[in-house]
Design an enzyme around this catalytic site. Structure first.
Site, PDB file in Angstrom:
ATOM      1  N   ASP A 130     -47.675  29.610 -14.366  1.00  0.00           N
ATOM      2  CA  ASP A 130     -46.978  30.250 -13.248  1.00  0.00           C
ATOM      3  C   ASP A 130     -47.796  30.460 -11.973  1.00  0.00           C
ATOM      4  OD1 ASP A 130     -44.506  31.018 -12.371  1.00  0.00           O
ATOM      5  OD2 ASP A 130     -44.721  33.110 -12.960  1.00  0.00           O
ATOM      6  N   HIS A 181     -50.977  36.845 -11.119  1.00  0.00           N
ATOM      7  CA  HIS A 181     -50.474  35.948 -10.074  1.00  0.00           C
ATOM      8  C   HIS A 181     -49.346  36.580  -9.253  1.00  0.00           C
ATOM      9  CE1 HIS A 181     -48.135  35.085 -13.736  1.00  0.00           C
ATOM     10  NE2 HIS A 181     -47.127  34.823 -12.929  1.00  0.00           N
TER      11      HIS A 181
END
Length: 983
Positions: free
Chosen positions: A120, A389
């Site tokens: 991701d 993230h």
């Protein structure tokens, strides 16, 4: 923080682990992987029953041959709490959170991850595969890369390769890498026989409360006798489509997505039916299916014994999903969070080595070591967590941003408090005949009474630098421990009318601290006083270009000229070579669209400028504050000549180092601090530095503070500006054939070269848009803050800047920790008192091409003998007793690439006993994998076949130490457990 986590745990996260563990017990064929540990650890500590914990241990015990857990993904448990971002994180922090995660898993379950699941992050760095290889991983899995590049790789069956992420470590730390195909990491949900989504039988998690009737939104059509053949046909068709994009007949088919499996019973029930049906009709479908972990998949691919292409150290940044969707905005989003995250990381680094020395040298200390470790752990947790993230990237909602900030500030407070306690304990009245009444752990200045400043150098080199203290008097004196006068300069503060800035020149050994006494002047020698000259504000749109009047600012290394017609910088001369570079700086803003009906938008993630950046300021004010040690040039940028308030400011500092001090690093930098904001809505602010260097628009940026990537300017049909932005975590530079201009940063920024000889840094963003998804999750980045980033400029030949920038970058990253205190009583000083105390008197020094990356006491209770650790877990003894304070974790990193410098790129021989003799007598040294869970002598990573290396097998890539003497080769990071005599 507590509320946010409780809400997520209540809505879905706790149910994932509770229901999945129960379901795994019902069928040995079932498998499950989970990416991030934070919620698992919260579940394990606060929700899981003893039965659940036994079931987890049981599901862990029925491991496949590669010893990979059925509850965790093989390798993704590598993240402490998180799947870290790859663009804007520092390698130190990637390693920290990976180490914390591995430590927990090894201590609790005796498992050691060997595969990654990094699907991701918004683009893929070349540092991450190197880190995972050093941690002992056998394969790496990513997904988000440029849409057009992915399409090309997919068509040519090149989504799998052996990645040599580090040019210097090359094949020794290569790793097999799998890029997910166009469907990425979620199950494709379209089914042709229903307008409802398919394959997600538990539906979508509901916030804040799970529905009482158990009926969730968007639950897929259950598998029945009437639709099972249609479901099977849909799944098989997708499997066969994907099979055509890979070289082997093994297909990785991810089942699940974000926030899934919170009702695992309904999910596994339908999955079981479907898998059984396909396998019973495998002749018809031409496919067999089985539950698998990532490790099962990689084992199958590895056993095919194919020959794979090698990818060099080029990364997959930046990342675009469509022609107008360049994910380059997040390189700068939430600059305040990015800055605090790095400050917290730096303070943690200092606190770890400070505590380690204290434990080693003061075994009979009055400080509770277990409590001290908890204080450190609170900051380890916070720094690890923010590497997510959707954390340091700035791509979270304000509520989550506040959670990260609160955790970081709380952890920093704890570590400052610990460091202050250590200083007080080591300088108590019994030892030194002097009473320290208090230590202030805030970052503000200090009261008018006699005061002291304690300065700790967290680097393993001697440093000479300035620290800044706010004081309330202009006339001050500064003395060292022996009562000698210390060079200092005091001047009016740029930010406050009621205080002054006192700059103290400090000279401190590696991992040592010194104490400075700061007094209002009492007739003795005073600090130098910086005198201010204010120049008239200039209209830069009407500047007289013919009659330039140039104002010089000079130190031993540079002459910087300012054009008095514009009050802007004009040029810098590097005095040793007498090379002059024309250099001007201006602030510009990109105007961006916020209405999706009118075109592409910028948001937390994306940068989509309408056109070229436009200059905002039409007038510049100038103030020069000069003294014997430093000159500060204050430039104020106004929208016009008559504006009341400035919109931007730059404070440029140049230092003059007195005779007898090592001023090499101090002299060779032009230090700049900026004040940016609040911005107007839908504006992105950049500082553009333009030079006469013929750079051919070639930019260089660092990769996670570990290595340098070459960034040639690329022309695109659409969105060329945004797609030529890159992350600068620590370093960016431009150069011509002879001269290099380097920028060093203390937080991440987006950086680009939009013209020959130019480098621009995005400093701040403030955005709003009406995209429904952004509105639903409050991701519109209406950031009205003022940000104050710092950048150091270094100018010189390539040879000189090569020597300077590694150490300068670390000097900026790990600036000294400053603490303040007040003295009570006027007792006589004991000469050399602090020389006797342990932290001050035992400097640890490494050569200039090495960095002491870690010196800490992790506190893990696991045995470093794997058989012993597994045995103790089976007997249920894995976590008995207090934390282990005898094991010291040491990491040493070589800063240079092969061939980068004729001297500094050489391997370095280090005697660990000599290096650490100030901490005691070294008895045992064990070399470990990067995160500590493997003995390097037993670590055998899979060696994948390539054309260059045609044999498959295992690689043991580290040359082990003999008699505590190790040779550290270019770019190596070597990890050790160290035990001292008496422990």
């Amino acid at each position: 923080y507590v509320f946010f986590l409780q809400e997520s745990m209540h809505a879905y996260a706790a149910n994932v682990y509770t229901s999945v563990v129960e379901e795994l017990m019902k069928g040995k064929q079932r498998k499950f992987i989970a990416v991030e540990q934070e919620f698992f650890r919260l579940w394990w500590d606060a929700v899981a029953t003893d039965t659940h914990k036994q079931e987890v241990s049981y599901t862990r015990a029925i491991l496949p041959a590669n010893k990979e857990s059925t509850l965790y993904s093989g390798g993704t448990e590598g993240q402490r709490q998180v799947m870290h971002d790859e663009a804007v994180t520092l390698i130190d922090d990637q390693i920290l959170q990976l180490t914390e995660g591995h430590g927990f898993l090894y201590e609790t379950f005796g498992i050691r991850p060997q595969f990654s699941w990094h699907v991701d992050p918004f683009g893929a760095s070349a540092t991450t595969p190197t880190v995972f290889a050093l941690a002992g991983f056998n394969a790496h899995l990513i997904s988000r890369i440029d849409y057009d590049l992915k399409a090309d790789m997919q068509k040519n069956k090149k989504l799998q390769f052996v990645w040599q992420g580090s040019p210097s470590l090359s094949e020794r730390q290569e790793i097999f890498t799998h890029v997910m195909d166009q469907y990425s990491y979620c199950t494709p949900s379209q089914i042709p026989f229903s307008n409802r989504s398919g394959f997600y039988w538990n539906g979508i998690a509901a916030f804040p409360d799970p529905p009482k009737d158990g009926v969730y939104p968007n639950m897929s059509l259950p598998v029945t006798d009437t639709n099972i053949h249609l479901y099977a046909q849909t799944m098989v068709a997708n499997i066969k489509e994907r099979a055509a994009w890979f070289q082997t007949s093994d297909v990785l088919w991810p089942w699940g997505c974000d926030k899934q499996f919170f009702n695992a019973s309904v999910q596994y029930y339908n999955m079981d039916l479907l898998l059984d049906y396909i396998n019973k009709h495998s002749d018809e479908f031409g496919v067999t299916v089985q539950y698998a972990t990532v490790g099962d998949y990689f084992q199958a691919v590895y056993s095919r014994n194919l020959t794979w292409e090698i990818r060099d150290s080029q990364d997959f940044l930046p990342y675009s999903t469509e022609p107008f969707q360049a994910w380059t905005g997040f390189y700068t989003s939430r600059s305040t969070l990015k800055g605090i995250a790095r400050r917290a990381s730096s303070l943690l680094y200092a606190g770890e080595s400070f505590f380690t020395q204290y434990v080693r040298k003061c075994p009979a200390s009055s400080i509770c070591k277990c409590r001290a470790l908890r204080q450190l752990q609170s900051l380890r947790w916070a720094v690890s967590e923010v590497q997510h993230h959707d954390g340091i990237t700035g791509t979270e909602s304000p509520k989550v941003n506040d959670m990260y900030m609160n955790n970081l500030m709380y952890g920093m407070f704890n570590v400052k408090k610990l460091m202050a306690s250590i200083i007080l304990d080591m300088n108590n009245a019994k030892k030194n005949r002097e009473v320290y009444s208090s230590i202030y752990i805030n970052d503000s200045g200090i009261p008018d009474v006699d005061q002291y400043v304690v300065v700790y150098n967290p680097l393993a080199w001697n440093i000479t630098t300035f620290v800044t203290v706010s004081v309330s008097h202009l006339e001050m004196s500064v003395y060292d421990e022996l009562g000698h006068s210390v060079p200092a300069q005091v001047q009016s503060s740029a930010e406050s009318h009621s205080t002054y800035d006192l700059y103290i020149l400090v000279e401190i050994g590696g991992l040592s601290y010194r104490k400075y006494n700061v007094k209002p002047l009492n007739g003795k020698q005073s600090a130098f006083i910086g005198r201010s000259v204010k120049y008239k504000r200039k209209d830069i749109t009407r500047a007289d270009q013919q009659n330039q009047q140039l104002l010089p600012v000079v130190n031993n290394c540079y002459q910087v000229l300012f054009d008095q017609n514009t009050n802007l910088m004009h040029s810098i001369t590097e005095r040793e070579t007498n090379r002059t570079v024309q250099l001007t700086q201006e602030f510009l803003e990109y105007h961006v669209n916020g209405d999706i009906m009118k075109g592409p938008i910028s948001d937390n993630y994306l940068f989509a400028p309408n056109a070229s950046a436009v200059p905002l300021s039409k007038a510049v004010g100038l103030e020069v504050v000069s003294g014997n040690l430093m000159t500060e040039i204050r430039q104020y940028f106004y929208s016009n000549v008559t504006s009341q308030d400035y919109i931007y400011a730059v404070y440029t500092r140049m230092y003059i180092v007195p005779e007898g001090y090592d001023g090499k690093l101090l002299c060779h930098r032009v230090e700049q601090e900026y004040s940016i904001g609040p911005l107007e809505l839908n504006r992105e602010a950049v500082l553009r530095t333009s030079t006469n260097l013929n750079t051919r628009q070639l930019l260089y940026t660092d990769s996670n503070g570990y290595q340098i990537q070459k960034r040639p300017f690329k022309a695109y049909v659409n969105n060329t500006v945004a797609r030529n932005y890159y992350p600068m975590v620590q370093t960016a530079y431009i150069e011509d054939d002879t001269t290099r201009l380097m920028l060093l940063a203390e937080r991440a920024h987006g950086v680009s070269s939009q013209g020959n000889g130019q480098v621009e840094v995005m400093l701040h963003r403030r955005l709003w848009n009406n995209l429904q998804w952004d509105l639903n999750y409050n991701l519109t980045l209406n950031d009205s803050s003022v940000v104050r980033p710092v950048i150091w400029l270094i100018l010189g030949t390539k040879a000189v800047t090569n020597i300077l920038y590694r150490t300068s970058g670390l000097a900026l990253e790990h600036r000294p920790v400053v603490m303040f205190g007040a003295l009570s009583g006027d007792k006589p000083k004991l000469p050399g008192q602090l020389q006797q105390n342990s932290v001050h008197g035992s400097p640890v020094t490494v050569p200039p091409n090495l960095h002491l990356q870690t010196l800490s006491i992790p506190g893990w209770r696991y045995s470093s003998n794997h058989a012993e650790q597994v045995r103790s877990i089976r007997m249920g003894k894995q976590k008995e007793g207090d934390a282990d304070f005898s094991r010291v974790l040491l990491r040493i990193r070589h800063l240079y690439e092969v061939g980068e410098d004729p001297v500094l790129s050489q391997p370095v021989m280090v005697n660990l006993k000599s290096l650490l003799k100030g901490l005691g007598s070294v008895m045992v040294v064990e070399e470990r994998s990067l995160t500590g869970t493997w003995d390097v002598n037993t670590l055998k990573r899979w060696k994948w076949k390539t054309a260059r290396y045609p044999s498959k097998g295992f690689s043991n890539s580290t040359e082990t130490s003999e008699n505590c003497i190790v040779t550290v080769h270019p770019k190596e990071i070597r990890t050790f457990f160290v035990y001292f005599q008496g422990q």
